[in-house]
Design an enzyme around this catalytic site. Sequence first.
Site, PDB file in Angstrom:
ATOM      1  N   ARG A 222       0.850  -1.197   0.000  1.00 44.28           N
ATOM      2  CA  ARG A 222       0.000   0.000   0.000  1.00 44.28           C
ATOM      3  C   ARG A 222       0.880   1.239   0.000  1.00 44.28           C
ATOM      4  NH1 ARG A 222      -5.450  -1.550   3.326  1.00 44.28           N
ATOM      5  NH2 ARG A 222      -6.667  -1.583   1.413  1.00 44.28           N
TER       6      ARG A 222
ATOM      7  N   GLN B 265      -1.123   2.675  -5.850  1.00 41.96           N
ATOM      8  CA  GLN B 265      -2.522   2.973  -5.513  1.00 41.96           C
ATOM      9  C   GLN B 265      -3.504   2.499  -6.582  1.00 41.96           C
ATOM     10  OE1 GLN B 265      -3.040   7.070  -4.395  1.00 41.96           O
ATOM     11  NE2 GLN B 265      -2.718   6.604  -2.233  1.00 41.96           N
TER      12      GLN B 265
ATOM     13  N   ASP C  78      -4.636  -1.074  -6.079  1.00 43.25           N
ATOM     14  CA  ASP C  78      -5.110  -1.446  -4.749  1.00 43.25           C
ATOM     15  C   ASP C  78      -6.540  -1.980  -4.780  1.00 43.25           C
ATOM     16  OD1 ASP C  78      -5.748  -1.696  -2.108  1.00 43.25           O
ATOM     17  OD2 ASP C  78      -5.177   0.334  -1.524  1.00 43.25           O
TER      18      ASP C  78
ATOM     19  N   SER D  21      -8.752  -1.885  -1.545  1.00 43.69           N
ATOM     20  CA  SER D  21      -9.482  -0.624  -1.340  1.00 43.69           C
ATOM     21  C   SER D  21     -10.671  -0.509  -2.285  1.00 43.69           C
ATOM     22  CB  SER D  21      -8.558   0.576  -1.550  1.00 43.69           C
ATOM     23  OG  SER D  21      -7.630   0.648  -0.498  1.00 43.69           O
TER      24      SER D  21
ATOM     25  N   TYR E 285      -2.151  -0.710   9.059  1.00 40.64           N
ATOM     26  CA  TYR E 285      -3.134  -1.626   9.640  1.00 40.64           C
ATOM     27  C   TYR E 285      -3.143  -1.526  11.163  1.00 40.64           C
ATOM     28  CZ  TYR E 285      -3.402  -3.731   5.032  1.00 40.64           C
ATOM     29  OH  TYR E 285      -3.586  -3.941   3.693  1.00 40.64           O
TER      30      TYR E 285
HETATM   31  P1  NAD Z   1      -8.732  -3.352   7.335  1.00 41.92           P
HETATM   32  O1  NAD Z   1      -9.751  -3.820   6.350  1.00 41.92           O
HETATM   33  O2  NAD Z   1      -7.573  -4.220   7.628  1.00 41.92           O
HETATM   34  O3  NAD Z   1      -9.480  -3.073   8.728  1.00 41.92           O
HETATM   35  C1  NAD Z   1     -10.629  -2.252   8.802  1.00 41.92           C
HETATM   36  C2  NAD Z   1     -10.503  -1.336   9.993  1.00 41.92           C
HETATM   37  O4  NAD Z   1     -10.690  -2.078  11.203  1.00 41.92           O
HETATM   38  C3  NAD Z   1      -9.160  -0.630  10.130  1.00 41.92           C
HETATM   39  O5  NAD Z   1      -9.374   0.759  10.089  1.00 41.92           O
HETATM   40  C4  NAD Z   1      -8.653  -1.100  11.501  1.00 41.92           C
HETATM   41  O6  NAD Z   1      -7.943  -0.081  12.180  1.00 41.92           O
HETATM   42  C5  NAD Z   1      -9.942  -1.423  12.211  1.00 41.92           C
HETATM   43  N1  NAD Z   1      -9.820  -2.283  13.391  1.00 41.92           N
HETATM   44  C6  NAD Z   1      -9.033  -3.366  13.600  1.00 41.92           C
HETATM   45  N2  NAD Z   1      -9.239  -3.881  14.837  1.00 41.92           N
HETATM   46  C7  NAD Z   1     -10.194  -3.112  15.429  1.00 41.92           C
HETATM   47  C8  NAD Z   1     -10.834  -3.139  16.694  1.00 41.92           C
HETATM   48  N3  NAD Z   1     -10.553  -4.074  17.609  1.00 41.92           N
HETATM   49  N4  NAD Z   1     -11.765  -2.189  16.970  1.00 41.92           N
HETATM   50  C9  NAD Z   1     -12.062  -1.230  16.028  1.00 41.92           C
HETATM   51  N5  NAD Z   1     -11.494  -1.162  14.822  1.00 41.92           N
HETATM   52  C10 NAD Z   1     -10.565  -2.087  14.518  1.00 41.92           C
HETATM   53  O7  NAD Z   1      -8.197  -1.910   6.950  1.00 41.92           O
HETATM   54  P2  NAD Z   1      -8.241  -1.135   5.568  1.00 41.92           P
HETATM   55  O8  NAD Z   1      -9.588  -0.599   5.346  1.00 41.92           O
HETATM   56  O9  NAD Z   1      -7.697  -2.038   4.544  1.00 41.92           O
HETATM   57  O10 NAD Z   1      -7.279   0.079   5.826  1.00 41.92           O
HETATM   58  C11 NAD Z   1      -6.142   0.010   6.643  1.00 41.92           C
HETATM   59  C12 NAD Z   1      -5.311   1.255   6.503  1.00 41.92           C
HETATM   60  O11 NAD Z   1      -4.651   1.275   5.255  1.00 41.92           O
HETATM   61  C13 NAD Z   1      -6.031   2.574   6.595  1.00 41.92           C
HETATM   62  O12 NAD Z   1      -5.207   3.431   7.331  1.00 41.92           O
HETATM   63  C14 NAD Z   1      -6.083   3.056   5.205  1.00 41.92           C
HETATM   64  O13 NAD Z   1      -6.208   4.449   5.134  1.00 41.92           O
HETATM   65  C15 NAD Z   1      -4.769   2.579   4.727  1.00 41.92           C
HETATM   66  N6  NAD Z   1      -4.714   2.515   3.272  1.00 41.92           N
HETATM   67  C16 NAD Z   1      -3.613   3.050   2.640  1.00 41.92           C
HETATM   68  C17 NAD Z   1      -3.539   3.018   1.264  1.00 41.92           C
HETATM   69  C18 NAD Z   1      -2.355   3.573   0.537  1.00 41.92           C
HETATM   70  O14 NAD Z   1      -1.573   4.262   1.102  1.00 41.92           O
HETATM   71  N7  NAD Z   1      -2.220   3.275  -0.739  1.00 41.92           N
HETATM   72  C19 NAD Z   1      -4.545   2.437   0.532  1.00 41.92           C
HETATM   73  C20 NAD Z   1      -5.639   1.898   1.212  1.00 41.92           C
HETATM   74  C21 NAD Z   1      -5.706   1.943   2.591  1.00 41.92           C
END
Ligand code: NAD
Length: 363
Positions: free
Chosen positions: A117, A122, A125, A128, A222
Amino acid sequence: MKVGVPKETADGEWRVALVPDAIGRLTEAGIDIVVEAGAGTAAGFPDDEYREAGASLGTPWDAEIVAKVRKPSEEELASFRSGAVLIAFLEPLTDRAGIDRLSERGVIAFAMESIPRITRAQAMDALSSQATISGYKAAILAADRLPRFFPMLMTAAGTVAPAKVLVLGAGVAGLQAIATARRLGAVVSGYDVRPAVREQVESLGATFLDLGVVGEETAGGYARELTEDEQRRQQEELERRIPEFDVVITTALVPGRPAPRLIPEAAVTAMRPGSVIVDLAAEAGGNCELTVPGEDVVREGVTILGQTNLPSTMATHASQLYSRNVSALLRHLVVDGELTLDWDDEITAGACVTRRDEAEVPA
Ligand code: NAD
């Protein structure tokens, strides 16, 4: 260089890996596309559209690269030639045996889940792009099943209070669920263990629910898994707060681990009858103790939706977005019409999940 696009065979899978719109640019990059007859039909892309876009119809398994949505079945695995490249969601953290089978068959497999990521990747991805769909659809499903309005209404027959929606886990899916529920007029709160999320929740016009349990962000953005004590406190706090809400949408995930248990049975039964829980973590076991993956259950008047694979229910846009992700990866791997696997490249090396020998070579 030929890329084959098979028709997906997993139950309930209506997406397709490449849509006709992608063919033109891939052809310009020296990539010919062979699509299995009917591959795009369920997603709304008939064979004729592929033909008109410049693809040919035929067997996809003879191609140097096979692009899929879901991991291959045993039967499909037998169709691979040794040295073929596979691009798909391969569940590398939870299906090690599946990855080993691909390695044994000599397949060079790229898992869409393993694309780093980083900004440069991007466009590839797919976690996402598909999570955006799940988040949107979760809010729509909740609105459909709730026996109340989402927006506040002032009518001649009286005023209706807006629905109160809580979104647990505010990553990509959660933020989209928040945005969609807000557009439908609900009063929305969001919660996540990653401290950086508060600002993102608030910027969407939702309130951040402070449970007093703050976790950490690991590399890649994460969440780390909570300790037992943190989990217990989180459940206790949620049990106290959840009855205030009409809808709870849960999206909390920790990569490679069972979904964290956020909502105990007691919290469900304390909700008002008619309330709805949509558990987007159902596939990983569920964030709610009463979730049954793949099913809808009703307990003491509370509906708990445990549907898996929501992106497939919006197969047209899900395929269109996934197709852009796959096309970006293909254009990264194929240079001047030649497969160019540069293992020093972070994206190529990061996404390939079958390089056992090379992985042992120190950097
Ligand atoms: P994910 O699907 O792994 O998890 C979903 C959400 O659940 C996350 O926000 C996580 O913090 C939350 N979570 C985990 N345990 C929890 C708990 N016990 N209680 C409450 N919440 C909990 O995550 P995701 O949607 O794939 O995104 C993860 C991160 O990656 C985010 O910060 C997102 O902004 C980032 N991201 C970055 C890029 C990039 O830079 N290219 C692209 C996509 C996402």
